[in-house]
Structures are given as structure tokens and as C-alpha cells.
Design a protein around this motif. Structure first.
Motif, PDB file in Angstrom:
ATOM      1  N   ARG A 147       1.491  23.296   1.076  1.00 32.70           N
ATOM      2  CA  ARG A 147       0.979  24.209   2.199  1.00 32.70           C
ATOM      3  C   ARG A 147      -0.522  24.108   2.132  1.00 32.70           C
ATOM      4  N   TYR A 158       2.314  40.099   7.654  1.00 27.86           N
ATOM      5  CA  TYR A 158       3.754  39.801   7.577  1.00 27.86           C
ATOM      6  C   TYR A 158       4.331  41.288   8.196  1.00 27.86           C
ATOM      7  N   ASP A 197       4.969  35.283  10.083  1.00 29.52           N
ATOM      8  CA  ASP A 197       6.164  35.018   9.406  1.00 29.52           C
ATOM      9  C   ASP A 197       5.738  35.114   7.778  1.00 29.52           C
ATOM     10  N   ASP A 222       5.784  34.019   4.032  1.00 30.89           N
ATOM     11  CA  ASP A 222       5.722  32.829   3.349  1.00 30.89           C
ATOM     12  C   ASP A 222       5.009  33.107   2.075  1.00 30.89           C
ATOM     13  N   ARG A 237       2.676  29.807   1.168  1.00 34.12           N
ATOM     14  CA  ARG A 237       1.604  29.582   1.780  1.00 34.12           C
ATOM     15  C   ARG A 237       0.555  30.980   1.570  1.00 34.12           C
TER      16      ARG A 237
END
Length: 477
Positions: free
Chosen positions: A265, A319, A359, A361, A364
Motif C-alpha cells: 500500500r 472512515y 473505506d 483499511d 493503508r
């Protein structure tokens, strides 16, 4: 699980250390969580009987509870879903959270009418269920650690059932000053305070929040406050106050941030950024996190400091959070809209000024931590804010931290951060410019000090410190 009345250490929180998912074939799959409470409870020692009391949050949790499939050391409470929703969404997250973070739009809210009273009755029922479960599971003289604003009534209710227990409560949020706290109906304001004062010890993340709690006890209850000894005495009972500044888990973060999934990532982010400077933020789309004003500040930077055009990228991870509440859905839409406006105004075929992802992650996020030149943490108000402590630990080259003075973390990190008033968009833009132009050596030195301060009390030590303080250094008998 220890039999009734055998547990020596009990932990109570809304969310437990394990959750269950119902698979397509009807089987239940457990998933274990992490964090300071899990590691801290483990550090006390497996030889001590312990029970974690929590709510069944999902259909899988409720199925596991009804089938007797839960972890032996976890007692999930199958609370009526309507009661839970009113207690959790109506009171904990739409009332107490709003009060302590000072985020009500007071010309129109709150409105404490009949619907609120129904929600409050559910909050009382929810706390009663926890108190009764703890009372049933605790051995004589056991130690009970109750966590957060969801369970502010539990210490007093448990004290009435089991006066022999040592009870602690810890608040993970800020605490409102008396004038704002008194937005609550008078009887509710008293009930929340006396609920926590049912504990032998009430813990907070910073001295500021502990002092605000004491001020509320004095103003609302007429309690006797000893600010030197950090005690509150009310109706013949004395509650000690304590401060435990939760830190980041540096060892875990450093190891996790260099696994292959994070490296992959990081490579993708580097390619997208194209060698430009980076301003990184990682937050939930929580109203108190102040994401929209942060975007406004970044836009002001680009409008007033043209030298940064095509030379900086704002990596913003926002998020989803509490999307069952309309205020949060609207806020997320505002974040998305503002980011798009900035990209429309300044973007070119080869430069996207804002890279926004909504989203979740975690790898990431760690990759962005490593890449950060500047970390932007500008909450309206925050009990602590671990992101401010985590990014300096993980940053590859050393980052500058732009930090709101209203974050609990500012008490420890303020000296080496660039401090901002979270409401002042122009000053925040100037702080971003200062951070982006900070000499490399100064930035590196500050980042090292930030990382050291931010990991001074890692999660397991933080939990053990509370436990030791509550038991006055004596393990359960």
C-alpha cells in the motif's frame, strides 16, 4: 468461565474482546479483538479468575450467547435490541457524547422531551443489566473495572448490590465543564455524576478532564472536592480521581507497519503522490474530529500559498462512523463534498490535491503514517486521540504534527507539536505551511520526542496502572 461469585477481576465495557459472525451455513465464527483492555487483562495473569462482561452487539453475538457458545471468560448480555438501541444511540452516543465533546447545535438541540425520557429509561435498564451481571459473577472483595460513558450508572448500581467490591470507572472521553454539562436535565446530570461516584476510583485520560469532572460534582451536587488530594466526597462516600494518559503501542505499530501488505500500500500511495509533500489525516467521520474544517484549512493554504500548488497532497482517510445516526450521515456527505470541491478547484490532469478514502483499511492507514511529512490532528475536542501519538512512531522520515489544543494528547505532545485552535481555519492553514516548511533536522528531532512521549504509557501498562491504583498495589486475595 468461573462459576457465579468466583471471579476475582471483572471488566465491564459495551464492546467485548470477541465478536461472532453467522456464516452462510449457520455456523458461528469468533473474531478476537485487541487493544489495551485485552492486553492489560492478559498481563494481570491467567492464574487469576477473570470475567469480561459486555453487550451482545450483533446477531452472531446474540446467537452465541443463547447457544452458550461464548468464550468461557466472557459474559455477553443479550439485552433487548430496542432497549440497547435507545441506550446506546439515544443516550450514550447522541446525548452524553455530544455533551462531553461540546458539539450540540444549541439553538435547535438538545430537546429533552418524552422521547428522551424513554431513552433514559432504557439507559438505566442497560446499566442495571451490567450491574446485576457483575454482582452475580464477582467473588467477595473482587475488583471491578467499568469502562466509559456507556456505563456511567453502573458503579452506583453495583455498589448497592455488592458493597464489598472494589470498583473503578474510567472515562475515555473528555468531560464537559459545568456550564455545558448543565445542558442535561438536572436529575440526569445528578444521576450521571452519582453513578460514577459509586466507584472507589474514577479515572480520566488527562488532568483537565478529571478537574472538569470534579468541578461538575461541586457545582451540580454540592460535593466536597479536594483538588490537591484529587478526591470527591459526596453523601459520606469518598471517590479518588486518577489520571492515566493512554499511549500508543509502539512495539506493535513498528512491527505491523513493515509487513508486506503495508509495504504494498505504501508503494501505491507513493506512486499516487508522485514525490510531493504529504499532509496526512486518519480519522473516523466523527463529528468531533473536525475533518471539514481541516479541509477548509487545506483549501485556504492552496489559495493563499500558491507555492504549494502541485507540490503537496492531502491524504485524508475518513472512515465511516455511526451511520445509523442522521447527523453522521450528513457529516460524511459534507466531507466528501468539500474534498471534491477542492479537487475541482485546484486539480490538474497530473495532480489530485486531496486523496480521500472512506473505506476502512488499517494497512493503508499505516502506510500513510509512514509516508507523512505532516500529520493533521485538529479535533474540536478529544479525550486523547491516539492517531496523534501513532503517526510519529511509524513515520519513516519524521513528521511534523499539527495538533489541536483541544485534544487530550496535547497535554503530552503540545511542546513539540504545532498547536492550533480547531475553529480557526486561517491559523490552521498557516500551521500547515509552518509544518511543511519546517527544517528537516528540527522535524526529525521533534518527531523523536513526540514518539517517546506518545508511547510512555502503552495500553497494557495503562490498564495495569489503573488496576494497581484501584487495588492500592495489592493483588486480589
Amino acid at each position: 468461565m468461573p462459576n457465579a461469585s468466583e471471579a476475582r477481576i471483572l471488566l465491564a465495557s459495551n464492546r467485548g474482546p470477541v465478536s461472532y459472525t453467522v456464516e452462510d451455513d449457520g455456523t458461528l465464527t469468533p473474531r478476537r479483538g485487541g487493544g489495551g483492555l485485552v492486553s492489560g487483562l492478559s498481563a494481570i495473569g491467567e492464574e487469576v479468575d477473570s470475567v469480561w462482561v459486555c453487550a451482545a452487539l450483533s446477531e452472531g453475538d446474540r446467537a452465541a450467547t443463547r447457544q452458550g457458545r461464548t468464550d468461557p471468560s466472557v459474559r455477553m448480555l443479550d439485552i433487548d435490541p430496542g432497549t440497547f438501541a435507545r441506550a446506546y444511540n439515544g443516550i450514550a452516543n447522541s446525548t452524553l457524547w455530544f455533551v462531553h465533546h461540546l458539539i450540540y447545535n444549541t439553538p435547535t438541540s438538545p430537546v429533552f422531551g418524552a422521547a428522551f425520557r424513554r431513552e433514559w429509561a432504557s439507559y438505566e435498564a442497560y446499566n442495571t443489566a451490567f450491574a446485576e451481571a457483575l454482582a452475580a459473577a464477582a467473588a467477595p472483595g473482587a475488583t471491578v473495572l467499568v469502562q466509559d460513558y456507556h456505563l456511567s450508572l453502573t458503579p452506583r448500581l453495583l455498589r448497592a448490590l455488592r458493597p464489598d467490591l472494589r470498583i473503578g470507572h474510567f472515562s475515555h472521553t473528555p468531560w464537559a465543564p459545568p456550564d455545558y454539562y448543565r445542558l442535561l436535565p438536572d436529575d440526569i446530570a445528578r444521576d450521571v455524576l452519582t453513578g460514577i461516584l459509586g466507584a472507589d476510583r474514577a479515572g480520566f485520560l488527562t488532568q483537565r478532564w478529571a478537574a472538569a469532572f470534579a468541578d461538575c460534582c461541586e457545582a451540580v451536587l454540592g460535593a466536597e472536592v479536594d483538588r490537591d488530594a484529587l478526591t470527591v466526597t459526596h453523601q459520606g462516600r469518598r471517590t479518588r480521581l486518577g489520571v492515566h494518559a493512554l499511549g500508543a503501542d509502539g512495539d506493535f505499530l513498528r512491527e505491523r507497519a513493515h509487513r508486506p501488505d503495508v509495504d504494498a500500500r505504501l508503494s501505491a500511495l507513493r506512486e499516487a503522490v508522485g514525490g510531493r509533500a504529504t499532509v496526512v489525516r486518519v480519522d473516523r467521520t466523527e463529528l468531533s474530529k473536525n475533518i471539514v474544517r481541516g479541509l477548509h484549512a487545506y483549501r485556504h493554504l492552496l489559495r493563499t500559498r500558491p507555492e504549494w500548488l502541485d507540490r503537496v497532497v492531502h491524504i485524508a482517510f475518513a472512515y465511516p462512523s455511526r451511520h445509523d445516526l442522521p447527523e453522521y450521515r450528513e457529516y460524511t456527505a459534507s466531507v466528501l463534498r468539500t474534498a471534491q470541491e477542492i479537487n475541482d478547484e485546484f486539480g490538474t490532469p497530473t495532480w489530485q490535491p486531496v486523496m480521500l478514502h472512506v473505506d476502512d483499511d488499517f494497512p493503508r492507514s499505516l502506510a500513510a503514517y509512514r509516508l507523512a511529512d505532516v500529520a493533521l490532528v485538529n479535533p474540536i475536542r478529544d479525550g486523547m486521540n491516539l492517531v496523534a501519538k501513532e503517526i510519529p512512531v511509524v513515520s519513516d522520515e519524521g513528521c511534523a504534527l499539527v495538533l489541536s489544543r483541544e485534544a487530550g494528547a496535547h497535554a503530552e505532545l503540545g511542546e513539540d507539536a504545532v498547536t492550533v485552535n480547531p475553529y480557526d481555519v486561517i491559523a490552521t492553514a498557516e500551521a500547515l505551511h509552518r509544518a511543511l516548511t519546517m527544517p528537516r533536522g528540527e522535524r526529525t528531532d521533534r518527531c523523536k520526542r513526540l514518539a517517546a512521549a506518545g508511547t510512555a504509557l502503552p495500553p497494557s501498562a495503562w490498564f495495569l496502572e489503573q488496576y494497581t491504583a484501584l487495588t492500592e498495589g495489592q493483588p486480589p486475595e
